[in-house]
Design a protein around this motif. Sequence first.
Motif, PDB file in Angstrom:
ATOM      1  N   SER A 124       1.117  -1.140   0.308  1.00 31.25           N
ATOM      2  CA  SER A 124      -0.310   0.217   0.119  1.00 31.25           C
ATOM      3  C   SER A 124       0.505   1.298  -0.311  1.00 31.25           C
ATOM      4  CB  SER A 124      -1.075  -0.095   1.081  1.00 31.25           C
ATOM      5  OG  SER A 124      -1.972  -0.935   1.730  1.00 31.25           O
ATOM      6  N   TYR A 125       1.843   1.059   1.105  1.00 31.68           N
ATOM      7  CA  TYR A 125       2.889   2.312   0.727  1.00 31.68           C
ATOM      8  C   TYR A 125       3.164   2.455  -0.256  1.00 31.68           C
ATOM      9  CZ  TYR A 125       2.455   3.129   6.154  1.00 31.68           C
ATOM     10  OH  TYR A 125       2.513   2.926   7.906  1.00 31.68           O
ATOM     11  N   ARG A 126       3.677   1.806  -1.805  1.00 25.16           N
ATOM     12  CA  ARG A 126       4.316   1.749  -2.501  1.00 25.16           C
ATOM     13  C   ARG A 126       3.324   1.633  -3.567  1.00 25.16           C
ATOM     14  NH1 ARG A 126       9.522  -2.946  -2.211  1.00 25.16           N
ATOM     15  NH2 ARG A 126      10.986  -1.875  -0.806  1.00 25.16           N
ATOM     16  N   GLY A 127       1.745   1.983  -3.432  1.00 24.19           N
ATOM     17  CA  GLY A 127       1.373   2.507  -4.412  1.00 24.19           C
ATOM     18  C   GLY A 127       0.526   1.356  -5.350  1.00 24.19           C
ATOM     19  N   GLU A 128       1.015  -0.021  -4.606  1.00 23.30           N
ATOM     20  CA  GLU A 128       0.969  -1.534  -5.607  1.00 23.30           C
ATOM     21  C   GLU A 128      -0.255  -1.490  -4.554  1.00 23.30           C
ATOM     22  OE1 GLU A 128       3.985  -3.929  -6.331  1.00 23.30           O
ATOM     23  OE2 GLU A 128       5.441  -2.591  -4.739  1.00 23.30           O
ATOM     24  N   ASN A 129      -1.871  -0.716  -5.167  1.00 21.98           N
ATOM     25  CA  ASN A 129      -2.477  -1.134  -5.091  1.00 21.98           C
ATOM     26  C   ASN A 129      -3.609  -2.672  -5.450  1.00 21.98           C
ATOM     27  OD1 ASN A 129      -2.837   1.650  -3.415  1.00 21.98           O
ATOM     28  ND2 ASN A 129      -3.274   2.383  -4.929  1.00 21.98           N
ATOM     29  N   ILE A 130      -2.911  -3.394  -6.664  1.00 15.61           N
ATOM     30  CA  ILE A 130      -3.721  -4.557  -6.435  1.00 15.61           C
ATOM     31  C   ILE A 130      -3.713  -5.391  -5.944  1.00 15.61           C
ATOM     32  CG2 ILE A 130      -4.200  -6.058  -8.862  1.00 15.61           C
ATOM     33  CD1 ILE A 130      -5.363  -3.691  -9.225  1.00 15.61           C
ATOM     34  N   LYS A 131      -1.784  -5.770  -5.405  1.00 11.67           N
ATOM     35  CA  LYS A 131      -1.246  -6.522  -4.895  1.00 11.67           C
ATOM     36  C   LYS A 131      -1.553  -6.278  -2.856  1.00 11.67           C
ATOM     37  CE  LYS A 131       2.738  -6.788  -7.020  1.00 11.67           C
ATOM     38  NZ  LYS A 131       4.648  -6.932  -6.798  1.00 11.67           N
ATOM     39  N   ALA A 132      -1.823  -5.117  -2.924  1.00 12.81           N
ATOM     40  CA  ALA A 132      -2.790  -5.065  -1.551  1.00 12.81           C
ATOM     41  C   ALA A 132      -3.743  -5.506  -1.293  1.00 12.81           C
ATOM     42  CB  ALA A 132      -1.850  -3.263  -1.485  1.00 12.81           C
ATOM     43  N   VAL A 133      -4.818  -5.037  -1.999  1.00 10.12           N
ATOM     44  CA  VAL A 133      -6.603  -5.639  -1.987  1.00 10.12           C
ATOM     45  C   VAL A 133      -6.492  -7.008  -2.212  1.00 10.12           C
ATOM     46  CG1 VAL A 133      -8.388  -6.086  -3.441  1.00 10.12           C
ATOM     47  CG2 VAL A 133      -7.203  -3.934  -2.671  1.00 10.12           C
ATOM     48  N   SER A 134      -5.507  -7.794  -2.878  1.00  8.30           N
ATOM     49  CA  SER A 134      -4.758  -9.648  -3.010  1.00  8.30           C
ATOM     50  C   SER A 134      -4.776  -9.719  -1.631  1.00  8.30           C
ATOM     51  CB  SER A 134      -4.427  -9.391  -4.139  1.00  8.30           C
ATOM     52  OG  SER A 134      -4.669 -11.302  -4.153  1.00  8.30           O
ATOM     53  N   THR A 135      -3.360  -9.060  -0.947  1.00  8.53           N
ATOM     54  CA  THR A 135      -3.188  -9.265   0.235  1.00  8.53           C
ATOM     55  C   THR A 135      -4.012  -9.571   1.590  1.00  8.53           C
ATOM     56  OG1 THR A 135      -1.046  -8.907  -0.443  1.00  8.53           O
ATOM     57  CG2 THR A 135      -1.209  -9.767   1.943  1.00  8.53           C
ATOM     58  N   PHE A 136      -4.528  -8.239   1.775  1.00 10.46           N
ATOM     59  CA  PHE A 136      -5.653  -7.930   2.714  1.00 10.46           C
ATOM     60  C   PHE A 136      -6.503  -8.457   2.085  1.00 10.46           C
ATOM     61  CE2 PHE A 136      -3.569  -3.189   2.605  1.00 10.46           C
ATOM     62  CZ  PHE A 136      -2.725  -3.944   4.408  1.00 10.46           C
ATOM     63  N   LYS A 137      -7.318  -9.038   1.952  1.00  9.04           N
ATOM     64  CA  LYS A 137      -8.464 -10.174   1.436  1.00  9.04           C
ATOM     65  C   LYS A 137      -8.533 -11.623   2.040  1.00  9.04           C
ATOM     66  CE  LYS A 137     -11.182  -7.686  -2.164  1.00  9.04           C
ATOM     67  NZ  LYS A 137     -11.931  -7.912  -3.730  1.00  9.04           N
ATOM     68  N   GLN A 138      -6.836 -12.143   1.683  1.00 10.02           N
ATOM     69  CA  GLN A 138      -6.406 -13.033   1.947  1.00 10.02           C
ATOM     70  C   GLN A 138      -6.417 -13.474   3.718  1.00 10.02           C
ATOM     71  OE1 GLN A 138      -2.609 -15.016   0.729  1.00 10.02           O
ATOM     72  NE2 GLN A 138      -2.212 -13.583  -1.709  1.00 10.02           N
ATOM     73  N   VAL A 139      -5.685 -12.074   4.584  1.00  6.37           N
ATOM     74  CA  VAL A 139      -5.734 -11.591   5.706  1.00  6.37           C
ATOM     75  C   VAL A 139      -6.998 -12.363   6.329  1.00  6.37           C
ATOM     76  CG1 VAL A 139      -5.139 -10.163   7.539  1.00  6.37           C
ATOM     77  CG2 VAL A 139      -3.469 -10.737   5.544  1.00  6.37           C
ATOM     78  N   ILE A 140      -8.019 -11.153   5.802  1.00  5.16           N
ATOM     79  CA  ILE A 140     -10.026 -11.647   6.153  1.00  5.16           C
ATOM     80  C   ILE A 140     -10.217 -12.938   6.021  1.00  5.16           C
ATOM     81  CG2 ILE A 140     -11.953 -10.751   5.828  1.00  5.16           C
ATOM     82  CD1 ILE A 140     -10.332  -8.133   4.890  1.00  5.16           C
ATOM     83  N   GLY A 141     -10.394 -13.159   5.308  1.00  4.68           N
ATOM     84  CA  GLY A 141     -10.583 -14.352   4.682  1.00  4.68           C
ATOM     85  C   GLY A 141      -9.879 -15.599   5.876  1.00  4.68           C
ATOM     86  N   ILE A 142      -7.975 -15.752   6.351  1.00  3.79           N
ATOM     87  CA  ILE A 142      -7.439 -16.259   7.177  1.00  3.79           C
ATOM     88  C   ILE A 142      -8.069 -15.836   8.477  1.00  3.79           C
ATOM     89  CG2 ILE A 142      -5.783 -16.770   8.146  1.00  3.79           C
ATOM     90  CD1 ILE A 142      -4.350 -16.581   5.385  1.00  3.79           C
ATOM     91  N   ALA A 143      -8.316 -14.882   8.568  1.00  2.90           N
ATOM     92  CA  ALA A 143      -8.487 -13.957  10.292  1.00  2.90           C
ATOM     93  C   ALA A 143     -10.536 -14.713  10.294  1.00  2.90           C
ATOM     94  CB  ALA A 143      -8.711 -13.172  10.521  1.00  2.90           C
ATOM     95  N   ALA A 144     -11.281 -14.570   9.200  1.00  5.54           N
ATOM     96  CA  ALA A 144     -12.615 -15.065   9.895  1.00  5.54           C
ATOM     97  C   ALA A 144     -12.391 -16.165  10.691  1.00  5.54           C
ATOM     98  CB  ALA A 144     -13.618 -14.671   7.935  1.00  5.54           C
ATOM     99  N   ARG A 145     -11.968 -17.006   9.128  1.00  7.37           N
ATOM    100  CA  ARG A 145     -12.222 -18.477   9.893  1.00  7.37           C
ATOM    101  C   ARG A 145     -11.139 -18.605  11.118  1.00  7.37           C
ATOM    102  NH1 ARG A 145     -10.385 -18.775   4.416  1.00  7.37           N
ATOM    103  NH2 ARG A 145      -8.221 -19.205   5.081  1.00  7.37           N
ATOM    104  N   SER A 146     -10.798 -18.328  11.367  1.00  6.57           N
ATOM    105  CA  SER A 146      -9.938 -18.502  13.088  1.00  6.57           C
ATOM    106  C   SER A 146     -10.556 -17.803  13.717  1.00  6.57           C
ATOM    107  CB  SER A 146      -8.562 -18.973  12.910  1.00  6.57           C
ATOM    108  OG  SER A 146      -8.450 -16.943  12.535  1.00  6.57           O
TER     109      SER A 146
END
Length: 450
Positions: free
Chosen positions: A176-198
């Motif tokens: 996100s800091y580097r402006g690579e927003n596509i990668k950031a969105v993909s990464t944060f959505k992975q985290v949300i999925g993992i956190a929701a399951r746990s």
Amino acid sequence: MIADFFKNTVIAAYFSGIFRPKVLVLITFMISIIAMNGFAQTLTEVENLIVKADSYKNTDPKQAMAFASNALEIARKQNHKPSLARSHRYIGVLHFMTGELNQARSHFDSAYVLYVTLKDEKGIAASLNNIGVVFQEVGEYDKAIYNFNKSIRLKMKLGDTAGAAGGLLNTGTIYSYRGENIKAVSTFKQVIGIAARSRDTSRLIDAGINLATVYINEKKPDSALLLLQKALKMAEKTGDDYSKAYCLNNIGGVYQNTFRNDEAIDYFNRALALRDDLGDIAGLATTLDNLGKMYIRLGDFDMALDCFFQGLQYNQQLDDKRSTSITMNSMGELLLKQGDFDGAVAYLRQGILIAAQLDLKQDIRIMYSNMALALSAQQQFDSAQVYMQKYAGLSSASVSKSENDNPETGALQDIENQRMHFKINYLAIGLAISIFLILVWLFSEQKRRR
């Protein structure tokens, strides 16, 4: 640039450029540091003290530190390495939360060495993540990613998917800091999925805040506001005041971006008061920057400059290079509006130097355009043209890179459409500034001929 941590106009502050990006997000990567179950067995007395410390960490950090320091002293007296490692790591967390990064790094390093001696892979992985977080905070992103990746690989090896999500959260923040927003969105959505399951509420809050910051950068205020309001409710329910302050600040940023000025100032002031109570120096610097931007909008330049100076002092105290760079840009913008072109150029040069060292493409693009305007006002047209070329080249490269690196199509198509909208905006801004420079040059040529 507005924002909290991520940090243009408002959003950018958060993010992009007009305001400056750091502001918004940044947010809560620290939470992944807290959980410590499953490590080498600690002394019961030490463990009980750390549990007590943990109950105070968000409401009374000084009391938390007192309990944790007692735990460390007991571990030292008995020379019990697992308890020493546990205590060092937890004290490092507390120092990190209060912005004492050198002390945090020292304790995390001590914990890492002890865990290596003990051959405790869980402890090693956790300490690597903590060390990466400190590097992230001071803007040493390559070192941060190096430590995060080592931690993630080790946690995956151990089957600790939830722990690996903590490293992913931190890596997404750097994208996100580097402006690579596509990668950031993909990464944060992975985290949300993992956190929701746990059912990991802390990481759900953190990932929600950070994903909202990306949406702010992508000019999707409704999506950002929805995530932040949800995170705010979770933070209030769990008594997590640090995350609550982040949410308040970033909601203020969304309102700032959508020109709901009264609501923006209200939320920034609420965040400022809470961060002051918590002694959150980094958070205070961020919110002060956002308030400064609001005062500029309202025409109160003296109040804006006061906010920026306070924020700059806090950032320099913390050795937060990225935030320092953003504040330098904010002050340059303000001085430019006031007609102090020499002062504007001086601050912008410092900001650009730091942003270049950290490879902050999204932030430096804004600074290039501001520098071009300041130099034009000084009638240094050749130098101004150089910065406009840098601005145009970096804007095009940034958009192309994000598009080429996008591994998904369907779910992220809307973000791609937004990115195309940004590209058109950047070209329009570049064209407008170019016309302005040409007019100034023609005017100067006429004066010479006379």
